[in-house]
Design a protein around this motif. Structure first.
Motif, PDB file in Angstrom:
ATOM      1  N   PHE A   1     -10.229   9.022  -1.956  1.00 47.37           N
ATOM      2  CA  PHE A   1     -11.599   8.527  -1.803  1.00 47.37           C
ATOM      3  C   PHE A   1     -12.592   9.594  -2.243  1.00 47.37           C
ATOM      4  CE2 PHE A   1      -8.983   6.462   1.419  1.00 47.37           C
ATOM      5  CZ  PHE A   1      -9.272   5.133   1.190  1.00 47.37           C
TER       6      PHE A   1
ATOM      7  N   ARG B   1       3.600  10.093   8.761  1.00 44.09           N
ATOM      8  CA  ARG B   1       3.944   9.684  10.129  1.00 44.09           C
ATOM      9  C   ARG B   1       3.646   8.216  10.360  1.00 44.09           C
ATOM     10  NH1 ARG B   1       1.335  15.114  12.479  1.00 44.09           N
ATOM     11  NH2 ARG B   1       3.202  16.407  12.314  1.00 44.09           N
ATOM     12  N   VAL B   2       2.528   7.748   9.845  1.00 44.24           N
ATOM     13  CA  VAL B   2       2.175   6.357  10.122  1.00 44.24           C
ATOM     14  C   VAL B   2       3.076   5.371   9.391  1.00 44.24           C
ATOM     15  CG1 VAL B   2      -0.216   6.900  10.643  1.00 44.24           C
ATOM     16  CG2 VAL B   2       0.387   6.128   8.359  1.00 44.24           C
ATOM     17  N   ILE B   3       3.880   5.841   8.456  1.00 50.57           N
ATOM     18  CA  ILE B   3       4.852   4.895   7.920  1.00 50.57           C
ATOM     19  C   ILE B   3       6.238   5.202   8.487  1.00 50.57           C
ATOM     20  CG2 ILE B   3       3.475   4.416   5.873  1.00 50.57           C
ATOM     21  CD1 ILE B   3       5.480   6.033   4.264  1.00 50.57           C
TER      22      ILE B   3
ATOM     23  N   PHE C   1     -11.897   5.700  12.290  1.00 54.96           N
ATOM     24  CA  PHE C   1     -11.720   6.391  11.022  1.00 54.96           C
ATOM     25  C   PHE C   1     -10.224   6.577  10.739  1.00 54.96           C
ATOM     26  CE2 PHE C   1     -11.848  10.444   8.614  1.00 54.96           C
ATOM     27  CZ  PHE C   1     -12.568   9.986   7.536  1.00 54.96           C
TER      28      PHE C   1
ATOM     29  N   PHE D   1       2.455  -0.677  13.945  1.00 56.90           N
ATOM     30  CA  PHE D   1       2.302   0.768  14.123  1.00 56.90           C
ATOM     31  C   PHE D   1       0.897   1.129  14.594  1.00 56.90           C
ATOM     32  CE2 PHE D   1       2.018   5.190  13.133  1.00 56.90           C
ATOM     33  CZ  PHE D   1       3.317   5.660  13.242  1.00 56.90           C
TER      34      PHE D   1
ATOM     35  N   TYR E   1       6.134   9.839  18.225  1.00 61.34           N
ATOM     36  CA  TYR E   1       4.785  10.162  17.781  1.00 61.34           C
ATOM     37  C   TYR E   1       3.786   9.180  18.394  1.00 61.34           C
ATOM     38  CZ  TYR E   1       0.818  10.369  14.585  1.00 61.34           C
ATOM     39  OH  TYR E   1      -0.439  10.449  14.049  1.00 61.34           O
TER      40      TYR E   1
ATOM     41  N   ARG F   1     -12.505  11.460   3.143  1.00 56.87           N
ATOM     42  CA  ARG F   1     -11.976  10.793   4.345  1.00 56.87           C
ATOM     43  C   ARG F   1     -10.867  11.599   5.026  1.00 56.87           C
ATOM     44  NH1 ARG F   1     -12.191   4.280   3.441  1.00 56.87           N
ATOM     45  NH2 ARG F   1     -14.043   4.290   2.149  1.00 56.87           N
ATOM     46  N   LEU F   2     -11.179  12.843   5.326  1.00 50.90           N
ATOM     47  CA  LEU F   2     -10.225  13.659   6.090  1.00 50.90           C
ATOM     48  C   LEU F   2     -10.595  13.581   7.564  1.00 50.90           C
ATOM     49  CD1 LEU F   2     -10.115  16.742   3.717  1.00 50.90           C
ATOM     50  CD2 LEU F   2      -8.515  14.819   3.821  1.00 50.90           C
ATOM     51  N   ILE F   3      -9.587  13.738   8.412  1.00 48.08           N
ATOM     52  CA  ILE F   3      -9.848  13.672   9.854  1.00 48.08           C
ATOM     53  C   ILE F   3     -10.176  15.078  10.354  1.00 48.08           C
ATOM     54  CG2 ILE F   3      -8.848  13.050  12.085  1.00 48.08           C
ATOM     55  CD1 ILE F   3      -6.982  11.121  10.356  1.00 48.08           C
TER      56      ILE F   3
ATOM     57  N   ILE G   1      -4.184   6.681  -2.394  1.00 42.63           N
ATOM     58  CA  ILE G   1      -5.604   6.451  -2.626  1.00 42.63           C
ATOM     59  C   ILE G   1      -6.411   7.711  -2.333  1.00 42.63           C
ATOM     60  CG2 ILE G   1      -7.605   5.063  -1.934  1.00 42.63           C
ATOM     61  CD1 ILE G   1      -5.138   3.012  -1.117  1.00 42.63           C
TER      62      ILE G   1
ATOM     63  N   PHE H   1      -0.061  13.002   8.468  1.00 43.86           N
ATOM     64  CA  PHE H   1      -0.487  11.716   9.041  1.00 43.86           C
ATOM     65  C   PHE H   1      -0.030  10.522   8.198  1.00 43.86           C
ATOM     66  CE2 PHE H   1      -4.052   8.622   9.709  1.00 43.86           C
ATOM     67  CZ  PHE H   1      -3.855   8.419  11.062  1.00 43.86           C
ATOM     68  N   ALA H   2      -0.223  10.659   6.881  1.00 44.65           N
ATOM     69  CA  ALA H   2       0.125   9.555   5.990  1.00 44.65           C
ATOM     70  C   ALA H   2       1.626   9.261   6.017  1.00 44.65           C
ATOM     71  CB  ALA H   2      -0.319   9.871   4.572  1.00 44.65           C
TER      72      ALA H   2
ATOM     73  N   ASP I   1     -15.318  10.392  -0.862  1.00 50.31           N
ATOM     74  CA  ASP I   1     -15.814  11.193   0.265  1.00 50.31           C
ATOM     75  C   ASP I   1     -14.663  11.819   1.064  1.00 50.31           C
ATOM     76  OD1 ASP I   1     -14.829   8.865   1.205  1.00 50.31           O
ATOM     77  OD2 ASP I   1     -16.622   8.209   2.239  1.00 50.31           O
TER      78      ASP I   1
ATOM     79  N   ILE J   1      -7.739   4.919   7.792  1.00 52.97           N
ATOM     80  CA  ILE J   1      -6.835   5.680   6.916  1.00 52.97           C
ATOM     81  C   ILE J   1      -5.393   5.196   7.087  1.00 52.97           C
ATOM     82  CG2 ILE J   1      -5.894   7.964   6.404  1.00 52.97           C
ATOM     83  CD1 ILE J   1      -8.677   9.047   7.263  1.00 52.97           C
ATOM     84  N   MET J   2      -5.020   4.970   8.345  1.00 52.16           N
ATOM     85  CA  MET J   2      -3.677   4.420   8.608  1.00 52.16           C
ATOM     86  C   MET J   2      -3.436   3.182   7.757  1.00 52.16           C
ATOM     87  SD  MET J   2      -3.180   4.203  12.654  1.00 52.16           S
ATOM     88  CE  MET J   2      -2.466   5.473  13.643  1.00 52.16           C
TER      89      MET J   2
ATOM     90  N   LYS K   1     -10.652  16.568  13.208  1.00 49.66           N
ATOM     91  CA  LYS K   1     -10.017  17.278  14.317  1.00 49.66           C
ATOM     92  C   LYS K   1      -8.555  17.622  14.031  1.00 49.66           C
ATOM     93  CE  LYS K   1      -8.630  13.285  16.961  1.00 49.66           C
ATOM     94  NZ  LYS K   1      -9.225  11.955  17.079  1.00 49.66           N
ATOM     95  N   MET K   2      -8.054  17.226  12.874  1.00 53.23           N
ATOM     96  CA  MET K   2      -6.678  17.575  12.518  1.00 53.23           C
ATOM     97  C   MET K   2      -6.665  18.721  11.506  1.00 53.23           C
ATOM     98  SD  MET K   2      -4.678  14.020  11.920  1.00 53.23           S
ATOM     99  CE  MET K   2      -4.656  12.705  13.127  1.00 53.23           C
TER     100      MET K   2
ATOM    101  N   ARG L   1       0.823  -1.224   0.000  1.00 55.78           N
ATOM    102  CA  ARG L   1       0.000   0.000   0.000  1.00 55.78           C
ATOM    103  C   ARG L   1       0.849   1.263   0.000  1.00 55.78           C
ATOM    104  NH1 ARG L   1      -4.449  -2.226   4.149  1.00 55.78           N
ATOM    105  NH2 ARG L   1      -5.386  -3.696   2.694  1.00 55.78           N
TER     106      ARG L   1
ATOM    107  N   SER M   1      -4.986   2.227   5.056  1.00 52.49           N
ATOM    108  CA  SER M   1      -5.002   2.429   3.609  1.00 52.49           C
ATOM    109  C   SER M   1      -3.716   3.094   3.120  1.00 52.49           C
ATOM    110  CB  SER M   1      -6.239   3.221   3.176  1.00 52.49           C
ATOM    111  OG  SER M   1      -6.113   4.567   3.555  1.00 52.49           O
ATOM    112  N   VAL M   2      -3.006   3.823   3.991  1.00 52.81           N
ATOM    113  CA  VAL M   2      -1.743   4.400   3.524  1.00 52.81           C
ATOM    114  C   VAL M   2      -0.545   3.514   3.868  1.00 52.81           C
ATOM    115  CG1 VAL M   2      -2.572   6.772   3.577  1.00 52.81           C
ATOM    116  CG2 VAL M   2      -1.378   5.860   5.553  1.00 52.81           C
ATOM    117  N   GLY M   3      -0.811   2.339   4.426  1.00 54.08           N
ATOM    118  CA  GLY M   3       0.285   1.377   4.594  1.00 54.08           C
ATOM    119  C   GLY M   3       0.958   1.369   5.951  1.00 54.08           C
ATOM    120  N   ALA M   4       0.219   1.726   7.016  1.00 55.00           N
ATOM    121  CA  ALA M   4       0.787   1.560   8.355  1.00 55.00           C
ATOM    122  C   ALA M   4       0.829   0.071   8.678  1.00 55.00           C
ATOM    123  CB  ALA M   4      -0.066   2.293   9.382  1.00 55.00           C
TER     124      ALA M   4
ATOM    125  N   ARG N   1      -2.689  14.082   0.386  1.00 57.50           N
ATOM    126  CA  ARG N   1      -2.364  12.954   1.254  1.00 57.50           C
ATOM    127  C   ARG N   1      -1.976  11.722   0.422  1.00 57.50           C
ATOM    128  NH1 ARG N   1      -7.064  11.289   4.975  1.00 57.50           N
ATOM    129  NH2 ARG N   1      -7.795  10.435   3.004  1.00 57.50           N
TER     130      ARG N   1
END
Ligand SMILES: Nc1ncnc2c1ncn2[C@@H]1O[C@H](COP(=O)(O)OP(=O)(O)OP(=O)(O)O)[C@@H](O)[C@H]1O
Ligand SMILES: [Mg+2]
Lengths: 271, 299
Positions: A85, A105-107, B198, B212, B6, A89-91, A83, A102-103, A87, B202-203, A93-94, A78, B205-208, A150
């Motif tokens: 979407f 950081r999570v990797i 939610f 993580f 983080y 799909r934004l967060i 990707i 975010f995209a 709709d 998203i995490m 509260k950020m 992934r 779908s972006v490959g976390a 994103r």
């Protein structure tokens, strides 16, 4: 880049969403995917990102058969995709900045790299001055661009967009596709699902039509597109690797290359 | 690991964002730790007191009045020593007995000495293991010539029984409260996960990686456990001092000073709390990790 061989998808409730689909999408192509509601377009995209498993057939992405891919490899698959979407799909509260960051950081990207890259990408989609706003304070088109930012931020080699223009006015839709076109010129493969014939006619891209879970029509790659150079320019690639490679001495060659690509925006963002 | 800062921030933040549920989790887990701790402290002290008493856990075995000194020393004494669980068995003649009586009660008994002495010969017997008290007494009673047995260790015996009871009740309580703590913590983490489903989708779908996605929630559980551990080790210190002074008011005992156990208790509470927190979190997470974007969001 993407190869479907006799792929069928039957959902657990018995719905035949895809029926013996075989198709090739080459690296660097820009494909519009059309078809009526319930035709199987979203299912096609979900199979590519491995959110759903095919019932039969084989799916090959970047020379890797993903049908039997181990679960723990899926996140890395992934990371090569962005990707968008329908709709957004934004967060909520950020901030816009954090939604895009975010995209990264999570990797596991480093904070300094995140800051540079996100600013660069927000500039690219024309939202740098909205970085500290919340999604709710933006127009539909702007939100869609955040969602696009994103998808772009991790420098994917493939972008999948499921009706990215569904909720915005025609002028805005045009701009978004234009932006995707620019990105496509740098070598990124792009698949866009859309219902808007206007767009399909205006941009002369390959069009694949799905009806009732089957490929109903495929325009093939238009001739003038086939000649477009699709690689990132040599000089751009050449100016990065050394310093980056020094900074992270213990990563695989693959990752160094990724870091190098991610860094492309850096100098420009610093200006 | 990269991105750990983080993840840690995210975990700590959700403890605060979720404060009602966090407070409930901490309350229950801290109570569980407190009860466990108090039961342990009580048990340690009882064992300590019993050990001290064990040093003079003598019983006196009186023989029939008709048994003479020679039979007692040569026959009955060795027979008692052969029994299980006997650590010592000393002859205690009726002459020594009468002298002791006289010392304690005055010269009233002076004329009862010698052949007029009405006391039987006796043995002072000590046991190895007090918890086998009843069996040992029974087998001594079986010995021919033994009339009756008095003991001065009734208190020790009671305490040993109490200790067994405390240990058993304590174990059940700890098991029950441990399960409740796990349940509450896993629910607390589940609520965080639900409110953030939610973001999780998203995490993914972006490959976390699963690792993580999981980490902030495990950190949330561990932080809950850590706070509970610290809280309960502070409370237990005060509670222990209060309990000891209350008991001392009634019976003079020599307690184990808290400072002797403070380090072990605190470390134990914190480690145990963190482990429960982590397990509680992991119970909830499994469910989400095996789902994909649409399923998580219920679309
Ligand atoms: N999770 C699911 N479970 C069961 N059936 C599903 C599921 N997802 C889609 N379907 C069914 O599969 C068929 C194809 O759905 P899909 O979402 O791929 O269509 P689509 O072409 O994207 O339509 P639209 O243009 O409306 O988005 C439809 O009949 C749909 O009802
Ligand atoms: Mg769809």
């Amino acid at each position: 880049m993407i190869q479907f061989k006799n792929v069928s998808k039957i959902y657990p409730n018995g719905t035949h969403a895809l029926n013996d689909v075989s198709i090739n999408i080459g690296k660097g192509e820009f494909v519009f995917m059309v078809g009526s509601s319930g035709a199987g377009k979203s299912t096609f995209l979900k199979l590519i990102m491995k959110e759903e498993e095919p019932t039969s057939g084989t799916i090959i992405i970047n020379d890797t058969d993903i049908t039997n891919m181990k679960r723990r490899r899926v996140p890395y698959l992934r990371r090569t995709m962005g990707i968008v979407f329908q709709d957004f799909r934004l967060i909520d509260k950020m901030t816009v900045f954090d939604n895009v960051a975010f995209a990264m950081r999570v990797i596991g990207a480093r904070p300094a790299a995140v800051k540079k890259r996100v600013n660069y990408i927000l500039g690219l989609v024309g939202l740098r001055d909205k970085a500290q706003n919340r999604p709710a304070e933006l127009s539909g088109g702007e939100q869609q661009r955040v969602s696009l930012a994103r998808a772009l931020v991790n420098n994917p080699s493939l972008i999948i967009a499921d009706e990215p223009t569904g909720n915005i006015d025609p002028e805005m839709s045009f701009e978004i596709i234009e932006l995707l076109n620019e990105i496509n010129k740098q070598g990124t493969t792009i698949i866009v699902v859309t219902h808007e014939h206007e767009l399909v006619h205006r941009f002369k891209n390959r069009v694949i039509e799905i009806q009732g879970g089957k490929i109903a029509a495929d325009s093939g790659v238009p001739e003038e597109k086939a000649e477009v150079p699709i690689e990132i320019s040599e000089e751009e690639l050449a100016k990065i690797p050394d310093e980056i490679a020094e900074e992270i001495p213990d990563v695989s060659a693959d990752e160094i290359n990724r870091e190098a690509l991610l860094a492309i925006g850096d100098e420009e963002a610093d200006e | 690991m990269r991105g750990m800062g983080y993840l840690f921030k995210e975990g700590v933040r959700s403890v605060w964002n979720n404060r009602m549920m966090s407070a409930a989790s901490i309350g229950v887990l801290a109570s569980c730790l407190l009860i466990t701790g108090m039961a342990m402290l009580l048990s340690f002290n009882v064992r300590n007191i019993v050990d001290q008493m064990g040093k003079d856990n003598q019983i006196t075995v009186f023989l029939d009045v008709s048994v003479d000194e020679i039979t007692a020393v040569q026959k009955i004494g060795p027979e008692i020593r052969r029994l299980d669980n006997i650590s010592s068995c000393e002859f205690y003649s009726k002459d020594e007995g009468i002298v002791k009586w006289e010392q304690e009660l005055g010269p009233l008994f002076g004329e009862l000495q010698g052949t007029e002495n009405p006391l039987p010969h006796a043995f002072h017997v000590a046991m190895v293991d007090l918890s086998q008290y009843d069996t040992t007494v029974d087998s001594i009673k079986q010995v021919e010539g033994v009339d009756m047995i008095t003991d001065r260790s009734e208190v020790a015996k009671r305490l040993t029984d109490l200790n067994t009871l405390v240990t058993q009740v304590g174990l059940w309580l700890v098991a029950a409260l441990g399960i409740i703590s796990l349940f509450i913590i896993s629910n607390s983490v589940r609520m965080t996960m639900y409110s953030r489903r939610f973001e999780i989708s998203i995490m993914k779908s972006v490959g976390a990686t699963n690792h993580f996605v999981r980490t902030p929630f495990v950190i949330e559980g561990v932080v809950l456990g850590l706070i509970s551990g610290i809280l309960s080790s502070v409370i237990v210190a005060f509670l222990y001092e209060a309990m000891i002074s209350a008991v001392k008011y009634i019976v003079p005992i020599e307690e184990i000073p808290y400072s002797d156990m403070a380090f072990n208790m605190t470390a134990g509470f914190i480690i145990f709390g963190m482990i429960i927190g982590a397990i509680g979190a992991l119970i909830s997470i499994g469910r989400y990790l095996n789902m994909e974007g649409g399923e998580i969001l219920g679309w």
